[in-house]
Design a protein around this motif. Structure first.
Motif, short mmCIF file in Angstrom:
data_model
loop_
_atom_site.label_atom_id
_atom_site.label_comp_id
_atom_site.label_asym_id
_atom_site.label_seq_id
_atom_site.Cartn_x
_atom_site.Cartn_y
_atom_site.Cartn_z
N ALA A 126 0.83 -1.21 0.00
CA ALA A 126 0.00 0.00 0.00
C ALA A 126 0.86 1.26 0.00
N LEU A 127 1.93 1.26 0.80
CA LEU A 127 2.81 2.42 0.84
C LEU A 127 3.66 2.50 -0.43
N ALA A 128 4.04 1.37 -0.98
CA ALA A 128 4.88 1.36 -2.17
C ALA A 128 4.17 1.99 -3.36
N ILE A 129 2.85 1.80 -3.46
CA ILE A 129 2.12 2.33 -4.62
C ILE A 129 1.36 3.62 -4.30
N SER A 130 1.48 4.10 -3.07
CA SER A 130 0.77 5.33 -2.69
C SER A 130 1.19 6.50 -3.58
N LYS A 131 0.22 7.31 -3.93
CA LYS A 131 0.49 8.49 -4.76
C LYS A 131 0.85 9.72 -3.93
N ASP A 132 0.85 9.58 -2.61
CA ASP A 132 1.27 10.69 -1.76
C ASP A 132 2.75 10.99 -1.98
N THR A 133 3.11 12.22 -1.73
CA THR A 133 4.51 12.63 -1.90
C THR A 133 5.15 12.87 -0.54
N LEU A 134 6.45 12.66 -0.49
CA LEU A 134 7.20 12.81 0.75
C LEU A 134 7.71 14.24 0.89
N ALA A 135 7.42 14.84 2.03
CA ALA A 135 7.95 16.18 2.32
C ALA A 135 9.32 16.02 2.99
N ILE A 136 10.32 16.65 2.41
CA ILE A 136 11.68 16.57 2.95
C ILE A 136 11.90 17.78 3.88
N ASN A 137 12.29 17.49 5.11
CA ASN A 137 12.52 18.56 6.09
C ASN A 137 13.92 19.14 5.90
N ALA A 138 13.96 20.38 5.45
CA ALA A 138 15.26 21.03 5.25
C ALA A 138 15.69 21.82 6.48
N ALA A 149 3.42 17.48 11.51
CA ALA A 149 2.36 16.56 11.07
C ALA A 149 3.01 15.24 10.71
N LEU A 150 2.26 14.17 10.83
CA LEU A 150 2.76 12.87 10.43
C LEU A 150 2.75 12.78 8.91
N SER A 151 3.84 12.30 8.34
CA SER A 151 3.89 12.13 6.89
C SER A 151 2.80 11.16 6.45
N PRO A 152 2.12 11.42 5.33
CA PRO A 152 1.14 10.45 4.82
C PRO A 152 1.78 9.15 4.39
N LEU A 153 3.10 9.15 4.28
CA LEU A 153 3.83 7.95 3.90
C LEU A 153 4.47 7.28 5.11
N ALA A 154 3.94 7.56 6.30
CA ALA A 154 4.40 6.93 7.54
C ALA A 154 3.19 6.48 8.34
N TRP A 155 3.17 5.21 8.68
CA TRP A 155 2.04 4.64 9.42
C TRP A 155 2.52 4.02 10.72
N PRO A 156 2.07 4.55 11.87
CA PRO A 156 2.34 3.87 13.15
C PRO A 156 1.37 2.71 13.32
N LEU A 157 1.89 1.54 13.68
CA LEU A 157 1.08 0.32 13.76
C LEU A 157 1.32 -0.40 15.08
N ALA A 158 0.27 -0.98 15.61
CA ALA A 158 0.37 -1.78 16.84
C ALA A 158 -0.24 -3.15 16.58
N TYR A 159 0.50 -4.19 16.92
CA TYR A 159 0.04 -5.56 16.72
C TYR A 159 0.21 -6.36 18.01
N GLN A 160 -0.68 -7.33 18.22
CA GLN A 160 -0.52 -8.23 19.36
C GLN A 160 0.67 -9.16 19.18
N LYS A 249 14.21 11.60 9.74
CA LYS A 249 13.86 10.54 8.79
C LYS A 249 12.68 10.92 7.90
N ASN A 250 12.15 12.13 8.08
CA ASN A 250 10.97 12.62 7.33
C ASN A 250 9.72 11.81 7.62
N ILE A 251 9.72 11.12 8.76
CA ILE A 251 8.51 10.43 9.21
C ILE A 251 7.52 11.46 9.73
N ILE A 252 8.05 12.48 10.37
CA ILE A 252 7.27 13.63 10.78
C ILE A 252 7.71 14.82 9.93
#
Length: 256
Positions: A126-138, A149-160, A249-252
């Motif tokens: 899903a992330l590999a084909i996402s059309k969202d663009t990455l904002a680079i923090n200069a 803001a959280l990058s649209p190309l970064a997903w925090p996930l929680a699993y059991q 890391k441009n996650i945020i």
């Protein structure tokens, strides 16, 4: 005088299509179409099922590797029979498969982590084909005062389950005491990267995601207050360090 010819019998094409597709999906429980050679229908069914099956196995390689061929084919067949896809696009079949596992699959003997593992594998595509663009923090000096803001190309996930470790050599039969927290993101090289993070990092990213945009310092104060820690300044300092790493890391994204 004009002679009138009898009208040919009108064909209900919608009914014919349903008859055909019902048999294609599940020939064991539906009658074959009455006006098509069965051997041709069988070839068509095999081609269609093999396309779906191949797409699933290529997009869920870990799950595929855990199952015997007979088990995998039974799972793919069950999806083929039960699930009505909402999208006509092959690229969205993995998401449809997740919906099937969550809502329609109820098979005794399935891995307890089946849905989580499949979701974890779907995220990469899903992330590999996402059309969202990455904002680079200069520039992210004075980070506490900046709006983030959280990058649209970064997903925090929680699993059991520790889904990122599951493999033929490691098949857990029960969930560990502590959940697994991951951040999956697409970086500047367009590589999808999985990072295991602490509960604090996950909480911070989830808070930023929920608020869409927030002043970093305000978010850290909210987290410190929610933690009930006797020394909230330690939470703020630790959170600021996490933010700095995630921004690098441009996650945020720093948006203002």
């Amino acid at each position: 005088m004009h002679s009138s010819l009898p009208n040919p019998e009108r064909v209900d094409f919608a009914a014919k299509q349903r008859e055909f597709t019902d048999y294609i999906r599940d020939p064991d429980n539906n009658p074959p179409p009455t006006d098509a050679p069965l051997e041709r229908v069988a070839v068509y069914r095999e081609l269609l099922f093999n396309n779906i099956n191949g797409f699933l196995s290529s997009n869920f390689p870990v799950l595929f590797s855990l199952l015997e061929a007979e088990q995998w084919n039974a799972l793919a067949q069950d999806f083929f029979v039960k699930h009505r896809c909402e999208s006509p696009y092959f690229s969205e079949i993995p998401e449809e498969f997740i919906a099937y596992l969550q809502n329609e699959r109820n098979q005794e003997g399935d891995f307890p982590f089946l849905v989580e593992l499949a979701h974890y594998e779907w995220v990469e595509m899903a992330l590999a084909i996402s059309k969202d663009t990455l904002a680079i923090n200069a520039d992210y000096a004075n980070l506490a005062a900046r709006t983030v803001a959280l990058s649209p190309l970064a997903w925090p996930l929680a699993y059991q389950y520790p889904v990122h470790k599951i493999a033929p050599e490691f098949i857990p039969d029960s969930a560990p005491d502590q959940p697994t927290f991951l951040v999956v993101h697409r970086n500047a090289a367009d590589d999808v990267v999985f990072i295991e993070v602490t509960p604090m990092t996950y909480q911070l990213l989830a808070m930023i995601q929920a608020q869409e945009q927030v002043v970093a310092g305000d978010c850290l104060q909210q987290m410190a207050q929610a933690s009930g820690h006797p020394n909230p300044e330690l939470i703020v300092a630790g959170g600021l360090q996490i933010l700095d790493e995630m921004v690098a890391k441009n996650i945020i994204a720093v948006v203002a």
